[in-house]
Design a protein around this motif. Structure first.
Motif, PDB file in Angstrom:
ATOM      1  N   ASN A 160     -39.837 -30.213 -10.626  1.00 18.51           N
ATOM      2  CA  ASN A 160     -38.909 -31.350 -10.647  1.00 18.51           C
ATOM      3  C   ASN A 160     -39.639 -32.628 -10.286  1.00 18.51           C
ATOM      4  O   ASN A 160     -39.439 -33.657 -10.938  1.00 18.51           O
ATOM      5  CB  ASN A 160     -37.739 -31.117  -9.684  1.00 18.51           C
ATOM      6  CG  ASN A 160     -36.623 -30.309 -10.308  1.00 18.51           C
ATOM      7  OD1 ASN A 160     -36.331 -30.433 -11.486  1.00 18.51           O
ATOM      8  ND2 ASN A 160     -35.987 -29.483  -9.505  1.00 18.51           N
ATOM      9  N   GLU A 161     -40.486 -32.580  -9.284  1.00 17.28           N
ATOM     10  CA  GLU A 161     -41.245 -33.761  -8.875  1.00 17.28           C
ATOM     11  C   GLU A 161     -42.199 -34.214  -9.983  1.00 17.28           C
ATOM     12  O   GLU A 161     -42.324 -35.408 -10.255  1.00 17.28           O
ATOM     13  CB  GLU A 161     -42.013 -33.491  -7.582  1.00 17.28           C
ATOM     14  CG  GLU A 161     -41.120 -33.310  -6.370  1.00 17.28           C
ATOM     15  CD  GLU A 161     -40.200 -34.500  -6.123  1.00 17.28           C
ATOM     16  OE1 GLU A 161     -40.675 -35.650  -6.206  1.00 17.28           O
ATOM     17  OE2 GLU A 161     -39.007 -34.275  -5.869  1.00 17.28           O
ATOM     18  N   VAL A 162     -42.869 -33.262 -10.624  1.00 10.71           N
ATOM     19  CA  VAL A 162     -43.796 -33.589 -11.713  1.00 10.71           C
ATOM     20  C   VAL A 162     -43.036 -34.227 -12.871  1.00 10.71           C
ATOM     21  O   VAL A 162     -43.443 -35.266 -13.399  1.00 10.71           O
ATOM     22  CB  VAL A 162     -44.573 -32.334 -12.193  1.00 10.71           C
ATOM     23  CG1 VAL A 162     -45.367 -32.646 -13.457  1.00 10.71           C
ATOM     24  CG2 VAL A 162     -45.487 -31.809 -11.090  1.00 10.71           C
ATOM     25  N   PHE A 163     -41.939 -33.620 -13.273  1.00 11.82           N
ATOM     26  CA  PHE A 163     -41.137 -34.160 -14.376  1.00 11.82           C
ATOM     27  C   PHE A 163     -40.623 -35.559 -14.042  1.00 11.82           C
ATOM     28  O   PHE A 163     -40.661 -36.462 -14.874  1.00 11.82           O
ATOM     29  CB  PHE A 163     -39.949 -33.237 -14.691  1.00 11.82           C
ATOM     30  CG  PHE A 163     -40.262 -32.138 -15.676  1.00 11.82           C
ATOM     31  CD1 PHE A 163     -39.810 -32.205 -16.982  1.00 11.82           C
ATOM     32  CD2 PHE A 163     -41.000 -31.023 -15.293  1.00 11.82           C
ATOM     33  CE1 PHE A 163     -40.084 -31.197 -17.891  1.00 11.82           C
ATOM     34  CE2 PHE A 163     -41.286 -30.008 -16.188  1.00 11.82           C
ATOM     35  CZ  PHE A 163     -40.827 -30.101 -17.494  1.00 11.82           C
TER      36      PHE A 163
ATOM     37  N   ILE B 158     -33.949 -36.320 -12.918  1.00 10.32           N
ATOM     38  CA  ILE B 158     -34.264 -35.098 -13.670  1.00 10.32           C
ATOM     39  C   ILE B 158     -34.199 -33.877 -12.760  1.00 10.32           C
ATOM     40  O   ILE B 158     -34.754 -33.864 -11.670  1.00 10.32           O
ATOM     41  CB  ILE B 158     -35.652 -35.195 -14.336  1.00 10.32           C
ATOM     42  CG1 ILE B 158     -35.632 -36.237 -15.444  1.00 10.32           C
ATOM     43  CG2 ILE B 158     -36.100 -33.831 -14.879  1.00 10.32           C
ATOM     44  CD1 ILE B 158     -36.974 -36.477 -16.106  1.00 10.32           C
ATOM     45  N   GLU B 159     -33.492 -32.868 -13.214  1.00 12.28           N
ATOM     46  CA  GLU B 159     -33.416 -31.552 -12.574  1.00 12.28           C
ATOM     47  C   GLU B 159     -33.669 -30.521 -13.663  1.00 12.28           C
ATOM     48  O   GLU B 159     -32.833 -30.342 -14.545  1.00 12.28           O
ATOM     49  CB  GLU B 159     -32.024 -31.310 -11.972  1.00 12.28           C
ATOM     50  CG  GLU B 159     -31.737 -32.049 -10.696  1.00 12.28           C
ATOM     51  CD  GLU B 159     -32.419 -31.459  -9.477  1.00 12.28           C
ATOM     52  OE1 GLU B 159     -32.685 -30.242  -9.466  1.00 12.28           O
ATOM     53  OE2 GLU B 159     -32.706 -32.215  -8.542  1.00 12.28           O
TER      54      GLU B 159
ATOM     55  N   ASP C 252     -37.267 -39.038 -23.143  1.00 11.03           N
ATOM     56  CA  ASP C 252     -38.614 -39.520 -23.463  1.00 11.03           C
ATOM     57  C   ASP C 252     -39.625 -38.412 -23.728  1.00 11.03           C
ATOM     58  O   ASP C 252     -40.817 -38.679 -23.866  1.00 11.03           O
ATOM     59  CB  ASP C 252     -39.129 -40.411 -22.328  1.00 11.03           C
ATOM     60  CG  ASP C 252     -38.330 -41.687 -22.207  1.00 11.03           C
ATOM     61  OD1 ASP C 252     -37.777 -42.138 -23.231  1.00 11.03           O
ATOM     62  OD2 ASP C 252     -38.246 -42.233 -21.093  1.00 11.03           O
ATOM     63  N   TRP C 253     -39.189 -37.164 -23.783  1.00  5.05           N
ATOM     64  CA  TRP C 253     -40.103 -36.032 -23.947  1.00  5.05           C
ATOM     65  C   TRP C 253     -40.472 -35.889 -25.424  1.00  5.05           C
ATOM     66  O   TRP C 253     -39.836 -35.188 -26.191  1.00  5.05           O
ATOM     67  CB  TRP C 253     -39.482 -34.765 -23.410  1.00  5.05           C
ATOM     68  CG  TRP C 253     -40.411 -33.596 -23.276  1.00  5.05           C
ATOM     69  CD1 TRP C 253     -41.657 -33.453 -23.781  1.00  5.05           C
ATOM     70  CD2 TRP C 253     -40.144 -32.376 -22.581  1.00  5.05           C
ATOM     71  NE1 TRP C 253     -42.190 -32.235 -23.444  1.00  5.05           N
ATOM     72  CE2 TRP C 253     -41.280 -31.547 -22.708  1.00  5.05           C
ATOM     73  CE3 TRP C 253     -39.054 -31.900 -21.875  1.00  5.05           C
ATOM     74  CZ2 TRP C 253     -41.350 -30.281 -22.153  1.00  5.05           C
ATOM     75  CZ3 TRP C 253     -39.126 -30.633 -21.315  1.00  5.05           C
ATOM     76  CH2 TRP C 253     -40.259 -29.835 -21.451  1.00  5.05           C
TER      77      TRP C 253
END
Length: 79
Positions: free
Chosen positions: A11-14, A23-24, A36-37
């Motif tokens: 979650n932190e990286v995303f 984001i979750e 944006d992916w």
């Protein structure tokens, strides 16, 4: 490391890669779920995940990964 701990770190990286603190991710999260992916951000995401967990994905894994659940399975196998 537990699966829950991996998801917390992911979650932190995303959030960092996509600059979105809301984001979750879960096992069914895909590129369709995050605005944006795109293919460029996918490369940035893979690099950030590799750095976070100290692993390297194989090229075949990167191109066939369907969702975050598959990413977590690979991470669990490598750490």
């Amino acid at each position: 490391m537990t699966e829950e701990e991996i998801y917390e770190r992911l979650n932190e990286v995303f959030r960092d890669v996509f600059d979105d603190d809301t984001i979750e991710v879960d096992d069914l999260t895909t590129a369709d779920d995050i605005d944006d992916w795109d293919s460029l951000e996918h490369i940035n995401l893979i690099a950030a995940v590799e750095k976070e967990f100290g692993i390297k994905f194989k090229m075949g894994e990167v191109s066939t990964m369907k969702d975050v659940g598959e990413m977590v399975e690979i991470i669990m196998d490598r750490i």
